[in-house]
Design a protein around this motif. Structure first.
Motif, PDB file in Angstrom:
ATOM      1  N   VAL A 261      -5.918   8.437 -68.721  1.00  0.00           N
ATOM      2  CA  VAL A 261      -4.475   8.537 -68.511  1.00  0.00           C
ATOM      3  C   VAL A 261      -3.918   7.159 -68.163  1.00  0.00           C
ATOM      4  O   VAL A 261      -4.487   6.433 -67.340  1.00  0.00           O
ATOM      5  CB  VAL A 261      -4.146   9.525 -67.368  1.00  0.00           C
ATOM      6  CG1 VAL A 261      -2.649   9.510 -67.070  1.00  0.00           C
ATOM      7  CG2 VAL A 261      -4.574  10.933 -67.747  1.00  0.00           C
ATOM      8  N   ILE A 262      -2.795   6.814 -68.800  1.00  0.00           N
ATOM      9  CA  ILE A 262      -2.113   5.542 -68.542  1.00  0.00           C
ATOM     10  C   ILE A 262      -0.722   5.837 -67.979  1.00  0.00           C
ATOM     11  O   ILE A 262      -0.043   6.761 -68.441  1.00  0.00           O
ATOM     12  CB  ILE A 262      -1.977   4.702 -69.833  1.00  0.00           C
ATOM     13  CG1 ILE A 262      -3.363   4.439 -70.449  1.00  0.00           C
ATOM     14  CG2 ILE A 262      -1.260   3.384 -69.553  1.00  0.00           C
ATOM     15  CD1 ILE A 262      -3.306   3.709 -71.791  1.00  0.00           C
ATOM     16  N   ALA A 263      -0.278   5.073 -66.976  1.00  0.00           N
ATOM     17  CA  ALA A 263       1.068   5.225 -66.416  1.00  0.00           C
ATOM     18  C   ALA A 263       2.111   4.919 -67.490  1.00  0.00           C
ATOM     19  O   ALA A 263       1.939   3.982 -68.275  1.00  0.00           O
ATOM     20  CB  ALA A 263       1.256   4.289 -65.229  1.00  0.00           C
ATOM     21  N   PRO A 264       3.195   5.694 -67.566  1.00  0.00           N
ATOM     22  CA  PRO A 264       4.175   5.514 -68.648  1.00  0.00           C
ATOM     23  C   PRO A 264       4.867   4.157 -68.651  1.00  0.00           C
ATOM     24  O   PRO A 264       5.290   3.675 -69.701  1.00  0.00           O
ATOM     25  CB  PRO A 264       5.185   6.644 -68.410  1.00  0.00           C
ATOM     26  CG  PRO A 264       4.937   7.127 -67.029  1.00  0.00           C
ATOM     27  CD  PRO A 264       3.515   6.848 -66.717  1.00  0.00           C
ATOM     28  N   GLU A 265       4.967   3.504 -67.482  1.00  0.00           N
ATOM     29  CA  GLU A 265       5.633   2.199 -67.411  1.00  0.00           C
ATOM     30  C   GLU A 265       4.666   1.037 -67.582  1.00  0.00           C
ATOM     31  O   GLU A 265       5.070  -0.130 -67.511  1.00  0.00           O
ATOM     32  CB  GLU A 265       6.393   2.058 -66.081  1.00  0.00           C
ATOM     33  CG  GLU A 265       5.521   1.979 -64.833  1.00  0.00           C
ATOM     34  CD  GLU A 265       5.101   3.325 -64.265  1.00  0.00           C
ATOM     35  OE1 GLU A 265       4.739   3.381 -63.087  1.00  0.00           O
ATOM     36  OE2 GLU A 265       5.121   4.323 -65.021  1.00  0.00           O
ATOM     37  N   HIS A 266       3.380   1.316 -67.823  1.00  0.00           N
ATOM     38  CA  HIS A 266       2.385   0.250 -67.937  1.00  0.00           C
ATOM     39  C   HIS A 266       2.680  -0.605 -69.168  1.00  0.00           C
ATOM     40  O   HIS A 266       3.014  -0.096 -70.252  1.00  0.00           O
ATOM     41  CB  HIS A 266       0.981   0.849 -68.050  1.00  0.00           C
ATOM     42  CG  HIS A 266      -0.118  -0.116 -67.703  1.00  0.00           C
ATOM     43  ND1 HIS A 266      -0.389  -1.237 -68.456  1.00  0.00           N
ATOM     44  CD2 HIS A 266      -0.999  -0.132 -66.663  1.00  0.00           C
ATOM     45  CE1 HIS A 266      -1.396  -1.896 -67.904  1.00  0.00           C
ATOM     46  NE2 HIS A 266      -1.785  -1.249 -66.805  1.00  0.00           N
ATOM     47  N   GLU A 267       2.527  -1.920 -69.026  1.00  0.00           N
ATOM     48  CA  GLU A 267       2.843  -2.840 -70.127  1.00  0.00           C
ATOM     49  C   GLU A 267       1.971  -2.604 -71.353  1.00  0.00           C
ATOM     50  O   GLU A 267       2.367  -2.885 -72.494  1.00  0.00           O
ATOM     51  CB  GLU A 267       2.719  -4.288 -69.651  1.00  0.00           C
ATOM     52  CG  GLU A 267       1.334  -4.649 -69.144  1.00  0.00           C
ATOM     53  CD  GLU A 267       1.246  -6.057 -68.569  1.00  0.00           C
ATOM     54  OE1 GLU A 267       0.112  -6.529 -68.389  1.00  0.00           O
ATOM     55  OE2 GLU A 267       2.298  -6.669 -68.314  1.00  0.00           O
ATOM     56  N   ILE A 268       0.765  -2.070 -71.168  1.00  0.00           N
ATOM     57  CA  ILE A 268      -0.130  -1.839 -72.307  1.00  0.00           C
ATOM     58  C   ILE A 268       0.449  -0.797 -73.273  1.00  0.00           C
ATOM     59  O   ILE A 268       0.160  -0.802 -74.471  1.00  0.00           O
ATOM     60  CB  ILE A 268      -1.546  -1.391 -71.827  1.00  0.00           C
ATOM     61  CG1 ILE A 268      -2.577  -1.429 -72.983  1.00  0.00           C
ATOM     62  CG2 ILE A 268      -1.494   0.011 -71.249  1.00  0.00           C
ATOM     63  CD1 ILE A 268      -2.956  -2.808 -73.408  1.00  0.00           C
ATOM     64  N   VAL A 269       1.314   0.099 -72.719  1.00  0.00           N
ATOM     65  CA  VAL A 269       1.890   1.145 -73.570  1.00  0.00           C
ATOM     66  C   VAL A 269       2.700   0.521 -74.708  1.00  0.00           C
ATOM     67  O   VAL A 269       2.659   0.991 -75.854  1.00  0.00           O
ATOM     68  CB  VAL A 269       2.766   2.106 -72.733  1.00  0.00           C
ATOM     69  CG1 VAL A 269       3.437   3.148 -73.649  1.00  0.00           C
ATOM     70  CG2 VAL A 269       1.918   2.811 -71.676  1.00  0.00           C
ATOM     71  N   GLU A 270       3.424  -0.561 -74.404  1.00  0.00           N
ATOM     72  CA  GLU A 270       4.225  -1.217 -75.445  1.00  0.00           C
ATOM     73  C   GLU A 270       3.326  -1.767 -76.554  1.00  0.00           C
ATOM     74  O   GLU A 270       3.674  -1.718 -77.734  1.00  0.00           O
ATOM     75  CB  GLU A 270       5.070  -2.331 -74.831  1.00  0.00           C
ATOM     76  CG  GLU A 270       6.066  -1.860 -73.772  1.00  0.00           C
ATOM     77  CD  GLU A 270       6.944  -0.731 -74.271  1.00  0.00           C
ATOM     78  OE1 GLU A 270       7.527  -0.874 -75.384  1.00  0.00           O
ATOM     79  OE2 GLU A 270       7.020   0.314 -73.589  1.00  0.00           O
ATOM     80  N   LYS A 271       2.155  -2.298 -76.192  1.00  0.00           N
ATOM     81  CA  LYS A 271       1.212  -2.818 -77.194  1.00  0.00           C
ATOM     82  C   LYS A 271       0.639  -1.706 -78.063  1.00  0.00           C
ATOM     83  O   LYS A 271       0.352  -1.891 -79.255  1.00  0.00           O
ATOM     84  CB  LYS A 271       0.061  -3.557 -76.512  1.00  0.00           C
ATOM     85  CG  LYS A 271       0.449  -4.868 -75.850  1.00  0.00           C
ATOM     86  CD  LYS A 271      -0.795  -5.539 -75.285  1.00  0.00           C
ATOM     87  CE  LYS A 271      -0.465  -6.861 -74.624  1.00  0.00           C
ATOM     88  NZ  LYS A 271      -1.687  -7.521 -74.081  1.00  0.00           N
TER      89      LYS A 271
END
Length: 810
Positions: A261-271
């Motif tokens: 699970v990744i936090a929705p605001e994590h910068e990796i999500v944009e990548k």
């Protein structure tokens, strides 16, 4: 001599005299006396009256202060006003009046109410955090933090209420809405001042061992600091060149992992978005927007249903070599670990709930008690504790503790991760975009950057303004006062602008206990010798709501001041305890909207200060929540009236006391002393009642009656002072010494003990306290009441616990 109890005839008289004479003023460096610094949380004067929580807390602590003075201690028992902050400003905006005026009026009301209870505060040390003479030193501390690199500016998201035009604390956001107006809050990034409290995280944790705080207080401090060992492990995302760094505190459960699970605001999500299908991307972005509306408290709440979005992407667990699906879910925060976690639903309740909702596998790898390997099919069965690892290849058979060590070694050796100590504690957001707070003493210069004001220009005073409502931009109302904002740079003399954010209301309360030691010093925060004499605070007493952040912030500031040589101790407070709350007769928290608020003025007028004080103590255990009861306070009034009459009547009839009476008076002194000093206030009142019921018809000597009035003085100060004067004594009973108590003389000569035969109590015996076991045997055998149970004296075993019980087996 009239024995009718009418407190209106004398309570105000004694209050006027006590406070006119500064009777309770503490002395610095009092020779031959042990110092005792008793600190109560100073109130916010943000309402038009004190509430019953103030009344109860201050009455109980006043009893402690009075007793300790009578025991010849040099007691510092100060009071002041935590006057800055949002509640006062909101009220000022509502009624359209300056917060300065409202604060002064409220302080005057609070002060009058405290006087009307006869509370023995040292009024010569009164402070007000909104007084420029006080906040000069709050600003000075900030400049020292800035000088040492512990204050800085950074972009930080805040909860923004577009209707109230204000930033909201996490606690003020409920289900995504501002609790005051119900408007959906937004997230805004604002450049804010921060304090590096994280630099002190380890000291704040370890140095709790130097204190005598209640364990519950230490636990709450440590939980907020949140020192944990994390295991960061690199996972590769399949079909891409990307890697993610997941974090876990339980690497022993890696072979039970079934998702990430990744936090929705994590910068990796944009990548990762470029690898998602259009349909999933739309869903992820919608979910991100929804998450922005939630407070952190809502996101991590155990009571909220878990939610998330499947990204359609997979990663490879570097330890197990298993492929795991990647989800975006807002129960994960970027501020916890790396903001990316591996889900192990058999061994974490939160992960279990998520796995159940999204139909993900649940794999158990830790044995429970007695080798239990039962399938985990309900949240109640989730195994979160320690045990033995199984189904985990190279970890099989290891204890969970040893397995964690093994995984730590493995990820370092393979170069796929590291072991990291992290803290839940974050740097302190020190900016408020409001008017009613301490101005931050820096200017912003295009040429020189951020420049601190010279110390000689402190205090930087808050300007008086006509409009102090929040701005639409999120800036402080001070930003609109151009004549105040526009200034000269202290460094280059060129044009500059003042900082328009103000300090949080935590600022003034983070060091107020220091100012009490030297409140009128205009040259220093406090005199070093006076602080060395009074510090640390011997006992800090207050509510549960302040044992996390306020206590943490004040400990941080104190430790910083210790490190730069300003204060003499590592910790500010020796002991910290927590009182309970006063609830309405309906069992609800007192609230104007519920109509269950009790006004101190009304009950003091009706019952008198001493009855109110006694009732505050008698309501229930110090640490527990207590219900207001009109019936009980009426009962206490009847007791106080009878007790007053008893003391005066006994004085008229005084003669020689019997040994029993003299001993009873000393026993009462001992009970009252132990009750007050151990915060057993309710049992202290009970002890007075029991004494009255048993001895009010007895004859007392002059000396024993004097002791009784002295014993009553900490609890009923006005009544005792009045009786002391009526019986021909010099002012004041509160200057008398507490009775000397020889504990040996209090021991009973005879006790009544139960006699238990074959497990059942068959009667009781009165015996001398020093009776031997042989004598007990003889006495039991000689008593006819026990003969039918003793089988003609055939006693197999007799055990005598001195003064407690006889246990016989026949």
């Amino acid at each position: 001599m009239s024995v009718e109890y009418n407190p209106k005839e004398f309570e105000a008289k004694w209050q006027e005299r006590w406070f006119k004479d500064l009777f309770y003023e503490s002395k610095d460096f009092a020779k031959g006396k042990e110092k005792y610094y008793l600190l109560v949380e100073f109130p916010y004067p943000s309402g038009d009256s004190m509430h019953m929580g103030h009344t109860r807390n201050y009455c109980m602590m006043d009893t402690v202060a009075r007793l300790r003075r009578m025991k010849d201690q040099n007691v510092l028992f100060p009071i002041g006003w935590d006057a800055f902050g949002l509640p006062t400003e909101n009220y000022a905006i509502k009624v359209g009046r300056p917060p300065q005026e409202i604060t002064k009026e409220n302080i005057d009301t609070f002060r009058r109410q405290l006087h009307s209870l006869g509370l023995s505060f040292d009024w010569s040390r009164e402070i007000d955090t909104s007084d420029p003479k006080y906040y000069k030193w709050t600003q000075w501390i900030f400049l020292k933090l800035l000088e040492k690199g512990l204050a800085y500016k950074a972009e930080q998201p805040i909860n923004w209420c577009p209707k109230c035009k204000v930033g909201c604390a996490n606690e003020e956001v409920i289900d995504g809405r501002h609790e005051r107006c119900g408007t959906l809050v937004e997230k805004r990034n604002i450049n804010q001042w921060m304090l590096k409290i994280t630099e002190y995280a380890d000291k704040l944790d370890k140095d709790l061992d130097l204190t005598d705080y209640w364990e519950s207080v230490k636990t709450r401090q440590r939980e907020w600091i949140g020192k944990k060992t994390w295991y960061d492990i690199e996972y590769k995302i399949e079909g891409t060149d990307e890697k993610i760094l997941v974090s876990t505190t339980r690497p022993d459960t890696q072979f039970g992992s079934t998702f990430v699970v990744i936090a929705p605001e994590h910068e990796i999500v944009e990548k990762l978005k470029k690898y998602m299908s259009p349909e999933i991307l739309e869903e992820v972005e919608r979910y991100q927007e929804e998450s922005k509306k939630k407070s952190e408290l809502d996101r991590i709440s155990q009571l909220k249903e878990k939610s998330g979005v499947n990204t359609g992407l997979f990663c490879k667990n570097s330890i197990t070599n298993k492929t795991l699906p990647i989800y975006i879910a807002d129960f994960v925060l970027t501020t916890v670990g790396t903001g990316m976690v591996v889900g192990v639903p058999a061994h974490d309740k939160r992960d279990f709930e998520f796995a159940q909702k999204y139909k993900l596998p649940i794999i158990r790898v830790i044995e429970g008690e007695d080798g239990n390997r039962e399938e985990i099919n309900s949240v109640e069965k989730v195994c979160e504790g320690e045990g033995t690892v199984f189904n985990s290849e190279f970890l099989d058979g290891l204890s969970t503790q040893d397995a964690r060590v093994k995984v730590g070694e493995y990820i370092k050796e393979k170069g796929i991760g590291d072991v990291v100590v992290r803290y839940h504690l974050r740097d302190w957001v020190f900016s408020r975009q409001r008017y009613w707070g301490e101005p931050i003493p820096v200017v912003h210069c295009d040429k020189c950057g951020t420049v601190p004001l010279p110390e000689e220009e402190l205090p930087l005073e808050l300007p008086k303004v006509e409009s102090y409502e929040p701005t639409d931009t999120g800036e402080s109302p001070l930003a609109n006062i151009t004549q105040w904002v526009n200034t000269k740079c202290p460094k280059c003399g060129g044009p500059a602008k003042r900082e328009t954010d103000t300090m949080p209301n935590w600022a003034g309360s983070s060091w107020y206990f220091l100012r009490y030691t030297d409140p009128k010093n205009s040259d220093k925060l406090g005199d070093a010798k006076k602080m060395e004499y009074w510090l640390p605070v011997d006992h800090y007493e207050g509510g549960a709501e302040h044992v996390t952040l306020h206590l943490l912030y004040s400990r941080f500031w104190h430790k910083f001041l210790y490190d730069i040589g300003v204060v003499p101790t590592k910790e500010p407070y020796k002991k910290r305890t927590i009182h309970g709350n006063v609830l309405g007769e309906d069992g609800q928290k007192m609230s104007k909207s519920l109509g269950n608020v009790i006004n101190p003025d009304e009950i003091i007028e009706k019952y008198g200060a001493d009855v109110v004080r006694g009732y505050m103590m008698f309501m229930g255990p110090y640490e527990g929540d207590v219900l207001w009861s009109t019936e009980t306070i009426n009962g206490l009034k009847r007791f106080v009236s009878k007790y007053y009459g008893f003391l005066l009547s006994a004085w008229e009839r005084k003669d020689k006391s019997s040994p029993k009476v003299t001993k009873a008076v000393l026993k009462l002194a001992n009970k009252v002393e132990e009750g007050i000093l151990n915060f057993k206030f309710n049992t202290t009142i009970s002890a007075l009642m029991e004494f009255y019921n048993e001895f009010h018809k007895e004859i007392f000597s002059k000396e024993d009656l004097e002791k009784l009035v002295i014993i009553s003085a900490p609890i009923f100060p006005h009544l005792s002072e009045e009786i002391w004067e009526k019986t021909g004594h010099d002012y004041s009973v509160h200057m008398q010494s507490w009775p000397q108590i020889d504990k040996e003389h209090l021991k009973e000569e005879e006790v009544e003990i139960p006699v238990q035969i074959n497990g059942k109590v068959r009667g009781r015996l009165k015996v001398n306290v020093d009776i031997s076991e042989d004598e007990i045997r003889e006495k039991v055998l000689s008593e006819k009441a026990f003969s039918e149970y003793l089988d003609s004296g055939n006693i197999k075993r007799l055990i005598y616990v001195p003064g407690r019980i006889v246990n016989i087996v026949v």
